[in-house]
Design a protein around this motif. Sequence first.
Motif, short mmCIF file in Angstrom:
data_model
loop_
_atom_site.label_atom_id
_atom_site.label_comp_id
_atom_site.label_asym_id
_atom_site.label_seq_id
_atom_site.Cartn_x
_atom_site.Cartn_y
_atom_site.Cartn_z
N LYS A 268 0.84 -1.20 0.00
CA LYS A 268 0.00 0.00 0.00
C LYS A 268 0.87 1.24 0.00
CE LYS A 268 -3.96 -2.32 0.95
NZ LYS A 268 -3.81 -3.32 1.97
N LYS A 269 0.20 2.40 -0.01
CA LYS A 269 0.98 3.63 -0.03
C LYS A 269 1.78 3.79 1.27
CE LYS A 269 -2.65 6.81 1.34
NZ LYS A 269 -3.99 6.50 1.53
N THR B 204 0.16 4.02 4.74
CA THR B 204 -0.55 2.82 5.18
C THR B 204 0.43 1.78 5.71
OG1 THR B 204 -2.06 3.31 3.40
CG2 THR B 204 -2.31 1.19 4.47
N GLU B 205 1.50 1.58 4.97
CA GLU B 205 2.50 0.61 5.43
C GLU B 205 3.14 1.08 6.72
OE1 GLU B 205 2.65 -2.30 4.36
OE2 GLU B 205 1.67 -2.13 2.42
N THR C 55 -7.45 3.68 4.02
CA THR C 55 -7.71 3.14 2.69
C THR C 55 -8.64 4.04 1.89
OG1 THR C 55 -9.45 1.83 3.68
CG2 THR C 55 -7.36 0.71 3.30
#
Length: 628
Positions: free
Chosen positions: A162-163, A166-167, A554
């Motif tokens: 993920k972007k 998010t990570e 998300t």
Amino acid sequence: MGKIKILPPHEAQKIAAGEVVDRPANVVKELIENSLDAGASHLILSCHDGGKKSITIIDNGCGMSPEDARLAILNHATSKLQSVDDLQAISTFGFRGEALASVAAVSHMTLTTKTAEAVEGIQLTLEAGTMVAEQASACNTGTSLEIKDLFYNLPARKKFLKKEETEWHAIYHMLQALCLAHRKCTFTVHHNDHLVLHAPAANTLQERIAQIFDAQLATLMIPCTTQSKDGSCSVTGIVSHPTHHRYDRNQIFLFVNNRWVKNHKLGQALIKAYASILPARRYPSAALFITIDPLLVDINIHPRKEEVQFLHPRLVEEAVEQMVHAALQAKTSQDLGKKAHVPHHASPFAQQTSAPQPFQSKNNSGSTPFAFATPQKSSTNTWSFGAKKETPPQPHVLTTNYNPPDQEIDLPSLSEENSIQNSIYTAPESALQDHFEYQLIGQVHTTYIIIETAEGIVLIDQHAAHERILYELFAQRFTNVATTQLMFPHLITLTPHEGSLITPWLPLFTDHGIVLEPLNEHQFMLKAIPVTLKNVVIEELLKTTLNLVQENNTLNQTELSTLLHDQLRAMMACKAAIKAGDVLDEQQMHELIRKLHATENRMTCPHGRPTTWKLSVNDIERKFKRVE
Ligand code: ADP
Ligand code: MG
């Protein structure tokens, strides 16, 4: 020729690796657990680009000899088991000797390590699991691992990362859990070269919570401990005071035998203990540690051992629920002992100069918890709304187009976003009709206002009603909220991580009348606040917003912005609204009814609770069996 081919070992290894580690957070978890297993008391983690670009972990653990280091990166290499006889240990602790080999297979890895006895250490460089260089290294005792370009050779997997934020949030959330479980270890964490966490070894769980969440929350945590009925498991931990709650479950951490796990039912057991205490869809913060015979728990239902299944789940769930319930009860009665009087908050919705007076019949002794007023048929208590032709009996004539003196504006239609759950509240028309006359009966339990109308009686939840009024008002005004400039700006300190999350949303706060000026990456000056709020609640709003941002990472920017706008005004409405327990005088009650009457969506509060409940004469008569 047959179609089936055996994959070359390195291909098979890459695929297997994806089962052990599927995102940077798993890599961090595996590596930190190795460091902790090696007895490290200080861990330094540094990530770039949410761990996608690089993850470096330096520990001061026991380190490895050159021979062990060369073995450690091979599949099924572990110092934690001797033979398959220890299979039970494999299933209970998850030592499988796979992590290092798996991570190495899908990255560029550099392992540098030295034991205390060795004069010099060793550095191994690997590409996709293959050793490409080995050299002596003058390093400290302990191990350092550098992982670069995770999944660079597994594009199918890389695509699913993920972007960055998010990570990074997944890593940070996991770090919080590891910090809670290993509070004797010092954690120093950097992201993109910024220090985001420094948590020295802590003596208590409270201290740890102060380091990783916030100091104020730590003071609100209640320690508790218990055993299951059959004595097979013990639970200890810390849960938040009922006055603290959140919009999400991100601060509920569960550990089984000191490993962070997910178990929905167990989480629910905790939440259930708060059922009648917290508002709907609000959650506590908690860290619960369950110690149980490893044979009574299965940790292998998930490839990364994140989920657990208990052999006797009810026993564990009951223990948790009862423990938390008892702890909250004890705390509440202790608190009540401290302040025996009914709290009285100044009502923000009407600045009355006269002291509020509970509506009571004059000859009431005052010993009863509440008193109905003797309905006064005198016309002074009869109010009328709507475009009624004939002159109402008394001077107070109100219409639906009422414009309150503080220039609240007429509210346009908004979508009925709060579906109304209970049919008793879903009368097709509002309990407060467009045109109606009512007679104020009074306030009961300092929570509900009761009025008599031609059709029956209406109960109004004063908090829910006021919340709705303000919510709709904020919706209208949000680009033009009346603010108070603070004479002495208030300093708000967040963690650097929180600071970086909140910074992009500062304009949203400004739109809501909360003017924050960043001083540096984690400190903000609160310069102005909405007139309806006190600055003490701003920090709480900030924290809740932060959690929302994290929980909803998300969503795209527009969706998130809509959600935050909506939640922010609901929170502000909740904070600014009169509370249950606030004594209202007659004037204030009339004011509230009048404003509610002029408000859109007035059937429910922003959380979906009903604001009013109408009991028709017919309902009453049926209840008393005067009619069928
Ligand atoms: P496991 O942890 O299941 O044994 P890993 O692949 O994670 O398997 O690690 C393999 C072995 O490498 C460990 O058993 C341990 O002996 C060694 N090792 C890994 N990381 C470290 C570390 N940070 N310090 C010391 N030894 C380590
Ligand atoms: Mg390991």
